[in-house]
Scaffold this motif. Structure first.
Motif, PDB file in Angstrom:
ATOM      1  N   THR A 357       2.570  -3.736  -9.124  1.00 32.63           N
ATOM      2  CA  THR A 357       1.209  -3.483  -9.602  1.00 32.63           C
ATOM      3  C   THR A 357       0.390  -2.856  -8.478  1.00 32.63           C
ATOM      4  OG1 THR A 357       1.310  -5.353 -11.125  1.00 32.63           O
ATOM      5  CG2 THR A 357      -0.884  -4.531 -10.531  1.00 32.63           C
ATOM      6  N   ASN A 359      -3.383  -1.146  -7.471  1.00 31.03           N
ATOM      7  CA  ASN A 359      -4.781  -0.898  -7.800  1.00 31.03           C
ATOM      8  C   ASN A 359      -5.368   0.112  -6.821  1.00 31.03           C
ATOM      9  OD1 ASN A 359      -4.787  -2.847  -9.902  1.00 31.03           O
ATOM     10  ND2 ASN A 359      -4.977  -4.482  -8.379  1.00 31.03           N
ATOM     11  N   SER A 360      -6.569   0.559  -7.113  1.00 32.07           N
ATOM     12  CA  SER A 360      -7.241   1.522  -6.247  1.00 32.07           C
ATOM     13  C   SER A 360      -7.557   0.882  -4.897  1.00 32.07           C
ATOM     14  CB  SER A 360      -8.525   2.022  -6.906  1.00 32.07           C
ATOM     15  OG  SER A 360      -8.242   2.702  -8.108  1.00 32.07           O
ATOM     16  N   ARG A 362      -5.912   0.792  -2.073  1.00 23.29           N
ATOM     17  CA  ARG A 362      -4.817   0.005  -1.513  1.00 23.29           C
ATOM     18  C   ARG A 362      -3.983   0.863  -0.559  1.00 23.29           C
ATOM     19  NH1 ARG A 362      -7.562  -3.399  -3.295  1.00 23.29           N
ATOM     20  NH2 ARG A 362      -6.982  -5.180  -4.586  1.00 23.29           N
ATOM     21  N   LYS A 382      -5.104   6.010  -9.953  1.00 23.67           N
ATOM     22  CA  LYS A 382      -5.540   5.108  -8.876  1.00 23.67           C
ATOM     23  C   LYS A 382      -6.219   5.938  -7.801  1.00 23.67           C
ATOM     24  CE  LYS A 382      -3.388   1.784 -10.966  1.00 23.67           C
ATOM     25  NZ  LYS A 382      -2.793   2.577 -12.060  1.00 23.67           N
TER      26      LYS A 382
END
Length: 649
Positions: A357, A359-360, A362, A382
């Motif tokens: 997974t 997310n933005s 990162r 993302k």
């Protein structure tokens, strides 16, 4: 906290050809600023001090430059020498080492050696190679004159071919150190060793046996073992060690039993350092410090350390208005801050890339190159990812989708199509069938045997190596090395072709300039530059060195005047070098259909060839102030062409 500099790339650009088109004496440098945990430093402006040394350790810096640089996600970029020029002593004719110091931190302990790059292939002293290459061969040499030019004692052992010295080459009293005396040794009488010359150092340890010594020999140690066995043990009776038996200062603190010294054992003037003054201390009245007696004036500067401050007692009123607490005092602010860097790192490999997974905002660590057989979309949509290491490989049809504002460093891409918006690539490798994202910027990377389509236009390529590649749509290429490649081309997207091509070193390459472009300060060997047939607007071609035409081509610079609405073309201050039978350096052809156009060819140098300029067009042209050596100009004033103030030698 100690900083660590990673991801450092250096490209040195020092070069000249025939004292023309001087290359700036600057060094491009990029890196990542992290703390000792590998965490990129926060976005801000930092003070950097760069130093050059002549040795890997020790010594004094021969050049220093301090500047403030913007750091974004840890990344920074600068041009060394742009603020403090390299002095005459920094001539880059010997090895140098670079050190870095950030803000108030200590200077980085390990220095980095400078390495050569593209422009250093043509050093400031190498232009005499062309002169030497054209000298006629020398068939005879007077050995006496050659020998007379060699200084005494200048021929070292390395210059003499092993096994080539004969006895006739040496003086009559020559004494060979080893093999040459073999014949003499065979005839020499035996060598006698004089009495008393064999010392202990000449005897091999452990080889003397009893038969080797005289019957009355007395060994100093081990050989008396039999006698020692018969001697009774030495016994010291209690009280036998009297004062007279002890040498002065023989009794040390280790020999005294703890707690056995009494007052009667010490002199009357003895002052014990601690416990022995207890009786006296008991009679001294207690020393009392009243509350509040220690005022600010009583305290010396820097007397109050963190150990003297009671935990949890500092209030905001006790600190200055601009005080920034490093940790706990920022609790309220920290509640609104995203997780720490370590919590944002996502590790991907071939085992989890389909399930992880992401997310933005990162950091993605690719532990290895990931092989894909279908489109990869888990990075899509993302934003502001930082991807490092590893890479992606496919068969040339799979697409890897990146989110917006992604920064990718140290990755390897082969036979994959890349997609995304506002992508930056740093220190990456591209191979095979590659589609780069629209307006992607590429820094300090390698493009090997790749072919890009016209679907997307690449942004800027800086400080990179381009080999055997075809880049049909690219905005700019700067400070790069280009070999056997094709840059730009004729297609429906020609208006999106290269707009800036500056400070590059290219060999065997063809560059097509569509419109509104600058081609300047490049060194071009066996290469060709042409303007597209749909070209309009302003084109400037200046300050370049063109060394021979590309194989299979008839000229170095090709100007197609057809299908243009207007054109303004300046060709100035270039150097064109041809072979004697080459047709022309510049070819201007096809009629111009519009009414606004002009071509100016001025201040150029032409060397050798059939002619400098071929003109078969109706475009108005001015040819002036050019220098020609062993080559005719090829044009004269007539119709739309004006020729003046050109000089032939």
């Amino acid at each position: 906290m100690k900083n660590i500099l990673l991801l450092t790339i250096i490209l040195v650009v020092f070069c000249s050809f025939y004292s023309l088109a001087q290359i700036p004496r600057v060094i491009s440098y990029q890196g990542v600023l992290t703390d000792n945990l590998g965490t990129p430093k926060s976005d801000s402006s930092y003070s950097f001090t760069f130093r050059l040394y002549e040795s890997e350790t020790g010594g004094t810096a021969i050049w220093t430059e301090t500047k403030n640089l913007e750091v974004k996600r840890g990344l920074f970029y600068t041009m060394l020498g742009s603020q403090t020029a390299f002095g005459s002593s920094v001539n880059f004719e010997k090895p140098y080492w670079l050190s870095i110091q950030v803000a108030g931190e200590p200077e980085m302990p390990q220095r980095m050696p400078l390495t050569s790059v593209g422009y250093s292939m043509n050093s400031l002293k190498a232009d005499t190679a062309r002169y030497v290459a054209n000298l006629p061969p020398t068939y005879f040499a007077d050995s006496a004159r050659v020998a007379g030019m060699i200084p005494n004692n200048s021929v070292s052992s390395e210059k003499i071919v092993d096994g080539s010295i004969d006895r006739s080459d040496v003086s009559v009293n020559f004494k060979a150190p080893d093999a040459d005396i073999a014949d003499t040794v065979r005839k020499a009488p035996p060598v006698f060793i004089p009495d008393g010359t064999i010392t202990s150092a000449k005897i091999q340890d452990g080889t003397i046996q009893r038969v080797d010594v005289a019957p009355n020999f007395k060994a100093p140690d081990a050989d008396i073992a039999d006698t020692v066995r018969k001697v009774p043990p030495l016994v010291i009776n209690d009280g036998a060690i009297t004062n007279s038996k002890l040498a002065s200062d023989a009794v040390t603190t280790e020999k005294i039993l703890n707690g056995t010294i009494q007052r009667a054992d010490v002199v009357s003037t003895f002052k014990a350092p601690d416990a022995d003054i207890a009786d006296t201390v008991r009679k001294v009245p207690p020393f009392v410090i009243n509350d509040g007696a220690i005022t600010n004036l009583k305290l010396a500067s820097d007397a109050v350390t963190t150990e003297k401050i009671f935990n949890g007692t500092i209030l905001r009123t006790d600190v200055t208005a601009n005080f920034k607490a490093p940790y706990s005092d920022t609790t309220d602010y920290a509640r609104n801050v995203s997780p720490s860097i370590s919590e944002q790192v996502i590790v991907m490999d071939n085992t989890n890339y389909q399930t992880v997974t992401i997310n933005s905002n990162r950091y993605v660590n690719l532990k290895e190159k990931i092989s894909i057989t279908s489109d990869y979309t888990r990075l899509q949509s993302k934003e502001r990812l930082a991807i490092q290491g590893g890479g992606f490989t496919g068969t040339g049809t799979q697409t890897v989708y990146f989110g917006n504002y992604t920064i990718i460093s140290g990755a390897h891409f082969k036979d994959v199509l890349l997609d995304g918006n506002w992508i930056e690539f740093h220190n990456c490798i591209f191979e095979g069938t590659i589609r780069l994202p629209h307006e992607a910027d590429i820094y300090s990377s390698q493009l090997n045997n790749i072919s890009t389509s016209t679907q997307y236009s690449i942004g800027d390529i800086v400080n990179s190596q381009i080999d055997n590649s075809t880049l049909l749509r690219v905005s700019s290429i700067q400070n790069s090395s280009i070999t056997n490649s094709t840059i730009g081309g004729y297609d429906i997207y020609s208006s999106q072709g290269i707009s800036r091509c500056q400070n590059n070193f290219m060999t065997g390459t063809k560059v097509t300039i569509p419109q509104d472009a600058i081609f300047s300060n490049n060194i071009c060997r066996q290469s060709k530059v042409e303007t597209g047939q749909y070209t309009s607007g302003l084109i400037v071609i200046s300050g370049n060195v063109f060394d021979n035409k590309k194989a299979g081509e008839n000229e170095i610079l090709s100007i197609d005047c057809s299908n243009s609405s207007y054109k303004n073309l300046l060709i100035a201050d270039n150097t064109f070098i041809l072979q004697t039978n080459d047709p022309q350096a510049i070819n201007i052809f096809n009629n111009f259909p519009g009414i606004y156009a002009i071509v100016k060819i001025s201040g150029n140098s032409f060397l050798k060839g059939t002619k400098a300029i071929s003109y078969s067009s109706n475009v108005p042209m001015l040819v002036s102030d050019n220098l020609l050596k062993s080559i005719p100009l090829g044009v004269s004033t007539s119709g739309n062409l004006i020729e003046r103030d050109n000089t032939s030698f």
